[in-house]
Motif scaffolding. Structure first.
Motif, PDB file in Angstrom:
ATOM      1  N   TRP A  22      32.038  34.157  45.101  1.00  0.00           N
ATOM      2  CA  TRP A  22      31.726  35.234  46.209  1.00  0.00           C
ATOM      3  C   TRP A  22      30.747  34.092  47.246  1.00  0.00           C
ATOM      4  N   ALA A  67      25.164  43.433  44.004  1.00  0.00           N
ATOM      5  CA  ALA A  67      25.813  42.175  43.745  1.00  0.00           C
ATOM      6  C   ALA A  67      26.357  41.845  45.262  1.00  0.00           C
ATOM      7  N   GLN A 110      32.660  37.086  40.857  1.00  0.00           N
ATOM      8  CA  GLN A 110      31.296  37.301  41.457  1.00  0.00           C
ATOM      9  C   GLN A 110      30.959  35.598  41.662  1.00  0.00           C
ATOM     10  N   LEU A 143      33.417  43.185  38.472  1.00  0.00           N
ATOM     11  CA  LEU A 143      32.583  42.514  39.924  1.00  0.00           C
ATOM     12  C   LEU A 143      33.593  41.785  40.694  1.00  0.00           C
TER      13      LEU A 143
END
Length: 129
Positions: free
Chosen positions: A67, A119, A64, A45
């Motif tokens: 982000w 996500a 992540q 991710l």
């Protein structure tokens, strides 16, 4: 290939400065330049910006947990630079264009995996719908 994990992204007046965890020497840092391309690590991710020198690639991993800040930098279109030590800043050129391309391709594309697509949608594509 060496992986550099983003630890934080901080905004200054005119740019965003990316800090990362690394064990590079000053000599190694001097030869690194922007690779001007990005990849996606679906399993981890993460968005991965490529840095390079004459002999190898370095993967700057925006996992992540970074982000939200990456999205802020992306939507303001301000310059992003990575600091690799002692004020050695490398512009992450083409990052916005590469992220545009990836986001467009990830949306609705099961090849990236449902977890990554969900996500990404939650952080980057929330205002697109």
């Amino acid at each position: 290939m060496q992986k550099l994990n983003v630890t934080e992204i901080n905004k200054t007046d005119e740019k965003y400065v990316v800090a990362c965890k690394h064990t590079l020497s000053e000599e190694e840092i001097q030869g690194i330049k922007a690779g001007e391309r990005m990849l996606v690590d679906s399993d981890g991710l993460a968005f991965v910006y490529i840095l390079e020198d004459a002999s190898q690639f370095y993967y700057l991993a925006f996992e992540q947990n970074s982000w939200s800040e990456l999205y802020e930098a992306y939507k303001t279109e301000l310059l992003l630079v990575v600091e690799l030590g002692n004020n050695n800043l490398i512009e992450l050129s083409q990052l916005h264009a590469e992220l545009d391309f990836l986001l467009e391709n990830i949306e609705g594309n099961s090849n990236y995996g449902e977890e990554l697509e969900t996500a990404v949608r939650e952080v980057f594509l929330k205002t697109v719908e």
